[in-house]
Motif scaffolding. Structure first.
Motif, PDB file in Angstrom:
ATOM      1  N   PHE A   1       0.830  -1.206   0.000  1.00  0.00           N
ATOM      2  CA  PHE A   1       0.000   0.000   0.000  1.00  0.00           C
ATOM      3  C   PHE A   1       0.867   1.260   0.000  1.00  0.00           C
ATOM      4  CE2 PHE A   1      -2.052   3.488   2.221  1.00  0.00           C
ATOM      5  CZ  PHE A   1      -3.228   3.622   1.493  1.00  0.00           C
ATOM      6  N   LEU A   2       1.878   1.305   0.871  1.00  0.00           N
ATOM      7  CA  LEU A   2       2.726   2.494   0.957  1.00  0.00           C
ATOM      8  C   LEU A   2       3.505   2.714  -0.334  1.00  0.00           C
ATOM      9  CD1 LEU A   2       4.083   2.103   4.607  1.00  0.00           C
ATOM     10  CD2 LEU A   2       2.480   3.839   3.773  1.00  0.00           C
ATOM     11  N   PHE A   3       3.998   1.622  -0.906  1.00  0.00           N
ATOM     12  CA  PHE A   3       4.730   1.745  -2.171  1.00  0.00           C
ATOM     13  C   PHE A   3       3.818   2.321  -3.247  1.00  0.00           C
ATOM     14  CE2 PHE A   3       5.873  -0.047  -6.314  1.00  0.00           C
ATOM     15  CZ  PHE A   3       7.179   0.424  -6.438  1.00  0.00           C
ATOM     16  N   TYR A   4       2.638   1.725  -3.368  1.00  0.00           N
ATOM     17  CA  TYR A   4       1.665   2.215  -4.359  1.00  0.00           C
ATOM     18  C   TYR A   4       1.318   3.672  -4.079  1.00  0.00           C
ATOM     19  CZ  TYR A   4      -2.952   3.278  -6.167  1.00  0.00           C
ATOM     20  OH  TYR A   4      -4.002   3.903  -6.766  1.00  0.00           O
ATOM     21  N   TYR A   5       1.015   3.981  -2.837  1.00  0.00           N
ATOM     22  CA  TYR A   5       0.513   5.308  -2.480  1.00  0.00           C
ATOM     23  C   TYR A   5       1.525   6.391  -2.830  1.00  0.00           C
ATOM     24  CZ  TYR A   5      -1.896   8.872   0.267  1.00  0.00           C
ATOM     25  OH  TYR A   5      -2.563   9.995   0.650  1.00  0.00           O
ATOM     26  N   PHE A   6       2.788   6.176  -2.437  1.00  0.00           N
ATOM     27  CA  PHE A   6       3.790   7.223  -2.657  1.00  0.00           C
ATOM     28  C   PHE A   6       4.212   7.324  -4.124  1.00  0.00           C
ATOM     29  CE2 PHE A   6       4.384   6.684   1.964  1.00  0.00           C
ATOM     30  CZ  PHE A   6       4.224   8.011   2.333  1.00  0.00           C
ATOM     31  N   VAL A   7       4.257   6.202  -4.825  1.00  0.00           N
ATOM     32  CA  VAL A   7       4.596   6.245  -6.248  1.00  0.00           C
ATOM     33  C   VAL A   7       3.508   6.963  -7.036  1.00  0.00           C
ATOM     34  CG1 VAL A   7       4.890   4.854  -8.337  1.00  0.00           C
ATOM     35  CG2 VAL A   7       6.102   4.226  -6.248  1.00  0.00           C
ATOM     36  N   ILE A   8       2.253   6.586  -6.794  1.00  0.00           N
ATOM     37  CA  ILE A   8       1.150   7.211  -7.519  1.00  0.00           C
ATOM     38  C   ILE A   8       0.985   8.671  -7.110  1.00  0.00           C
ATOM     39  CG2 ILE A   8      -1.325   7.133  -7.960  1.00  0.00           C
ATOM     40  CD1 ILE A   8       0.313   4.920  -9.298  1.00  0.00           C
ATOM     41  N   LEU A   9       1.197   8.978  -5.835  1.00  0.00           N
ATOM     42  CA  LEU A   9       1.113  10.356  -5.381  1.00  0.00           C
ATOM     43  C   LEU A   9       2.149  11.224  -6.088  1.00  0.00           C
ATOM     44  CD1 LEU A   9      -0.193  12.369  -3.408  1.00  0.00           C
ATOM     45  CD2 LEU A   9       1.558  11.714  -1.739  1.00  0.00           C
TER      46      LEU A   9
ATOM     47  N   SER B   1      -6.257   6.232  -1.907  1.00  0.00           N
ATOM     48  CA  SER B   1      -6.341   5.306  -0.781  1.00  0.00           C
ATOM     49  C   SER B   1      -7.201   4.098  -1.104  1.00  0.00           C
ATOM     50  CB  SER B   1      -6.883   6.020   0.453  1.00  0.00           C
ATOM     51  OG  SER B   1      -8.191   6.495   0.209  1.00  0.00           O
ATOM     52  N   GLN B   2      -8.307   4.306  -1.814  1.00  0.00           N
ATOM     53  CA  GLN B   2      -9.203   3.196  -2.124  1.00  0.00           C
ATOM     54  C   GLN B   2      -8.566   2.213  -3.098  1.00  0.00           C
ATOM     55  OE1 GLN B   2     -12.832   5.077  -3.415  1.00  0.00           O
ATOM     56  NE2 GLN B   2     -13.559   5.443  -1.327  1.00  0.00           N
ATOM     57  N   VAL B   3      -7.942   2.734  -4.144  1.00  0.00           N
ATOM     58  CA  VAL B   3      -7.253   1.854  -5.093  1.00  0.00           C
ATOM     59  C   VAL B   3      -6.058   1.190  -4.428  1.00  0.00           C
ATOM     60  CG1 VAL B   3      -6.032   1.737  -7.295  1.00  0.00           C
ATOM     61  CG2 VAL B   3      -8.041   3.199  -7.062  1.00  0.00           C
ATOM     62  N   GLY B   4      -5.390   1.924  -3.544  1.00  0.00           N
ATOM     63  CA  GLY B   4      -4.241   1.350  -2.832  1.00  0.00           C
ATOM     64  C   GLY B   4      -4.627   0.182  -1.955  1.00  0.00           C
ATOM     65  N   ILE B   5      -5.768   0.273  -1.312  1.00  0.00           N
ATOM     66  CA  ILE B   5      -6.257  -0.832  -0.480  1.00  0.00           C
ATOM     67  C   ILE B   5      -6.496  -2.072  -1.336  1.00  0.00           C
ATOM     68  CG2 ILE B   5      -8.217  -1.624   0.903  1.00  0.00           C
ATOM     69  CD1 ILE B   5      -8.395   1.269   1.989  1.00  0.00           C
ATOM     70  N   ILE B   6      -7.093  -1.864  -2.508  1.00  0.00           N
ATOM     71  CA  ILE B   6      -7.317  -2.994  -3.426  1.00  0.00           C
ATOM     72  C   ILE B   6      -5.987  -3.599  -3.847  1.00  0.00           C
ATOM     73  CG2 ILE B   6      -8.213  -3.639  -5.689  1.00  0.00           C
ATOM     74  CD1 ILE B   6     -10.321  -1.424  -5.338  1.00  0.00           C
ATOM     75  N   PHE B   7      -5.026  -2.733  -4.175  1.00  0.00           N
ATOM     76  CA  PHE B   7      -3.699  -3.181  -4.597  1.00  0.00           C
ATOM     77  C   PHE B   7      -3.009  -3.983  -3.485  1.00  0.00           C
ATOM     78  CE2 PHE B   7       0.902  -2.289  -5.116  1.00  0.00           C
ATOM     79  CZ  PHE B   7       1.088  -2.808  -6.392  1.00  0.00           C
ATOM     80  N   ALA B   8      -3.208  -3.557  -2.237  1.00  0.00           N
ATOM     81  CA  ALA B   8      -2.526  -4.195  -1.103  1.00  0.00           C
ATOM     82  C   ALA B   8      -3.102  -5.556  -0.752  1.00  0.00           C
ATOM     83  CB  ALA B   8      -2.589  -3.280   0.121  1.00  0.00           C
TER      84      ALA B   8
END
Length: 428
Positions: A93-101, A134-141
């Motif tokens: 989640f953190l990896f996805y969140y910070f990369v996409i952000l 956050s919602q897409v990140g949760i799915i990704f995680a």
């Protein structure tokens, strides 16, 4: 003790970093979430769980060397799987969140000015970027979470067979077509008393009608009690010319601080005796000859030989005495690092069989592409390797250790067929 405390400190620092980053994201997202339960979810995931994880690993770090039963390792595996189930999704989640952000902010600076915010809100429902992330990140995680559950439920018991034919010009004619079944790293304590989990391998192996079965070490995690009751499974394995085994680094009882030397020796004797009860001839720095119609090959088994922090008991020079005149030789050595250190270019062993790595119980094996974290620890970590006219095969093992799961690195039964001919390999 120094190693276990160091491991605990690494895990504690890791937990602190992950959850501090998670706390930052949680506070940032809290502005857009109108949910009274959100606060308590954050407190549990970012406060309670981290504290419990750190305390549990501190307990294991302080107690693991004085463990007196294999059941301690079962609890350790449970702690590890809980840790993985919680922190792998967090990392993803953190990896996805910070990369996409980061990516979204870059795009925002160069986006086309003709699309105004007003036009966009007319065409589409309004949703904040943070909420979307956050919602897409949760799915990704959820992907690592589901993968872990599959690895626990199916992966660690998804036994598979790999076949390989090896050609050698110096193989005695009588051994042309000689079939070897190679197994390794059972770690019986990890199965507890679930005998039925391994009973399926008996039929798989016996159906291969092996000429010889070679087991390359790590029968247990640490204690001889792990072997009790398992003779009814392993004694059923059949091979025309015998079953042969060696010891691995876990078979010496070195991972416990024993009360005295006699207690450790009693434990070790129980592990050695288990090989005999299972119908295996244990080779401890010694060689035997296999004879077919008056032609012979040598089989050498060496005690565990490893690089730090793994123990080094093996004496290859002692083990290979008397094999000088055999035209073909097979070496059983638990740790694949031994091959490069003492075997290649220094001996004339044609085939070496090893285990030890487990393929780290995690990786990718898809259409010829193989990857695992094991490659960063071991030069030779999975499958067949060749150096000039010498081969080594590294088996992934049947069991598991540390984590009761296998993801992408399924437990393996290797079937090798020796053939007389120009040096080379071919599928079976």
């Amino acid at each position: 003790m120094k190693i276990t405390i160091s491991g605990f400190l690494i895990i504690a620092v890791f937990i602190a970093i992950v959850d501090l980053l998670g706390l930052w994201v949680w506070k940032r997202e809290r502005e857009d979430v109108d949910n009274k339960h959100y606060k308590w979810i954050g407190i549990v995931l970012l406060g309670v769980f981290p504290a419990l994880e750190i305390l549990s690993y501190l307990f294991f770090a302080l107690q693991i060397r004085s463990a007196a039963s294999f059941e301690f390792y079962l609890w350790f595996m449970i702690a590890n799987i809980i840790f993985a189930l919680i922190y792998l999704p967090k990392i993803f989640f953190l990896f996805y969140y910070f990369v996409i952000l980061l990516f979204s902010r870059v795009i925002e600076t160069v986006k086309n000015k003709r699309y105004s915010k007003e036009q966009t809100t007319i065409r589409y429902p309004k949703i904040s970027r943070k909420k979307f992330l956050s919602q897409v990140g949760i799915i990704f995680a959820t992907a690592p979470f589901v993968s872990l559950l599959f690895g626990m439920h199916k992966g660690r018991f998804n036994f598979f067979t790999r076949h390989q034919r090896l050609n050698f010009p110096n193989l005695p004619t009588a051994f042309d077509g000689f079939k070897i079944v190679h197994i390794s790293d059972v770690h019986l304590g990890s199965f507890a008393s679930n005998y039925h989990k391994l009973e399926g391998i008996v039929d798989i192996i016996n159906n291969e009608q092996a000429d010889a079965i070679f087991f390359t070490g790590d029968l247990v995690n640490n204690f001889y009690e792990e072997t009790l009751g398992w003779e009814k499974v392993f004694s059923r394995l059949k091979a025309k010319y015998g079953k042969f085994s060696i010891l691995g680094n876990h078979d010496y009882g070195d991972y416990t601080d024993w009360a005295d030397a006699k207690e450790k020796e009693k434990n070790f004797k129980g592990i050695v005796d288990a090989h005999r009860k299972f119908g295996f001839r244990l080779l401890r720095d010694q060689s035997v000859a296999l004879d077919i119609d008056g032609e012979e090959i040598a089989v050498t088994g060496v005690e565990n030989w490893g690089n730090d922090p793994f123990p080094r008991y093996g004496d290859l020079q002692k083990a290979m005495k008397g094999t000088e005149n055999y035209p073909f030789k097979v070496l059983l050595s638990h740790d694949p690092d031994h091959w490069d250190a003492e075997v290649t270019d220094k001996t004339d062993y044609d085939l070496t069989l090893a285990g030890h790595t487990h393929g780290m119980q995690f990786g990718i094996d898809w259409r010829g592409f193989r990857w695992s974290p094991a490659k960063y620890k071991f030069k030779r970590w999975d499958g067949l390797y060749q150096h000039k006219n010498q081969y080594m095969y590294v088996n992934r093992g049947l069991g598991f250790l540390g984590m009761p799961a296998r993801i992408g690195m399924h437990p393996e039964i290797t079937v090798l067929e020796l053939a007389k001919g120009p040096i080379g390999t071919e599928p079976m």
